[in-house]
Write an enzyme that holds these catalytic residues in place. Structure first.
Site, PDB file in Angstrom:
ATOM      1  CD  GLU A 143      18.740  27.185 -26.283  1.00  0.00           C
ATOM      2  OE1 GLU A 143      19.287  27.973 -25.484  1.00  0.00           O
ATOM      3  OE2 GLU A 143      18.098  26.172 -25.913  1.00  0.00           O
ATOM      4  CD  GLU A 237      22.715  28.682 -20.708  1.00  0.00           C
ATOM      5  OE1 GLU A 237      21.520  28.524 -21.009  1.00  0.00           O
ATOM      6  OE2 GLU A 237      23.599  27.843 -20.955  1.00  0.00           O
TER       7      GLU A 237
END
Length: 255
Positions: A143, A237
């Site tokens: 990621e 997020e």
């Protein structure tokens, strides 16, 4: 031979009006945990509320505001209470040009202009989120995050200082006209590389080549050029608090 204009005039009126009418987009608000909203032919808005069960209360809604060619705009409203983990990652996902080996990516030009209104203290980030895999469409192996803003959150890190703060594996990295600190660690499923603004200030108007970040990792941090880019997203997020993220202009492409 018919000219294009002559050919158009011979079409039935209802066909001609369909060709000339702007493509309609869904600008209504969506709040479902896994709702998806097509955004033209290149993108999809994802309401990825994967950690919502960790909140004692809250919600997350998003809506498209415009799509113009490869440029898209959207708005995210969220409020979460309780729990310490991320509750949602509402994002715009690129659907075109993926599953390309890193060695074959020439460039990934992007533009992202955004603003955010908050109510009280929030814990969140605004970031690009990329995943690579060993095969096209395969399981995530790495990621790569590019944080444009850090609001009382923090990157995954394999090392922390005596003050409890994450320790970067590289500092003052110059990429896309900005200066970054790079953090590295594991989320339990795959490696995570996170670039954060070294200044600590939010970058609300960003333009550059995302491929530069990938090249930095393949050159300096052991990311294999044989990996495939399988996911490319950008959003917020959200962990706790209340905020509205407004993206006025966003584009990303893979060449």
């Amino acid at each position: 031979m018919l000219t294009q204009l002559t050919a158009l005039t011979l079409l039935p009126a209802f066909c001609l009006s369909s060709l000339l009418r702007p493509r309609q987009i869904d600008t209504s608000a969506h709040c479902g945990q896994w709702d998806t909203v097509p955004a033209g032919s290149q993108y999809t808005v994802l309401l990825d509320q994967w950690g919502a069960s960790g909140a004692s209360s809250g919600s997350d809604c998003a809506r498209l505001t415009s799509v113009n060619g490869n440029m898209v705009a959207w708005e995210t409203n969220w409020t979460w209470t309780g729990g310490s983990g991320v509750k949602s990652f509402t994002n715009i996902q690129l659907d075109d040009g993926l599953n390309k080996q890193l060695s074959n990516i020439k460039s990934m030009p992007t533009t992202w202009d955004w603003s955010q209104a908050t109510s009280g203290k929030i814990v969140a980030d605004v970031a690009y989120d990329l995943f690579t895999a060993s095969t096209p469409g395969g399981a995530n192996a790495n990621e790569i995050m590019i944080w444009l803003a850090n609001f009382n959150a923090g990157p995954i890190s394999s090392a922390y200082g005596a003050d409890g703060q994450p320790v970067p594996v590289a500092s003052n990295v110059q990429l896309a006209g900005q200066t970054w600190n790079l953090y590295s660690g594991s989320n339990g499923a795959n490696n995570v590389f996170s670039f954060l603004p070294a200044s600590g200030n939010a970058i609300t108007s960003f333009s550059g080549d995302v491929n530069g970040f990938l090249k930095y990792l393949t050159t300096n941090e052991g990311l294999s050029t044989s990996q495939y880019l399988v996911t490319a997203q950008a959003g917020t997020e959200a962990t706790s608090g209340t905020a509205t993220l407004t993206t006025s202009k966003y584009s990303l492409s893979i060449n």
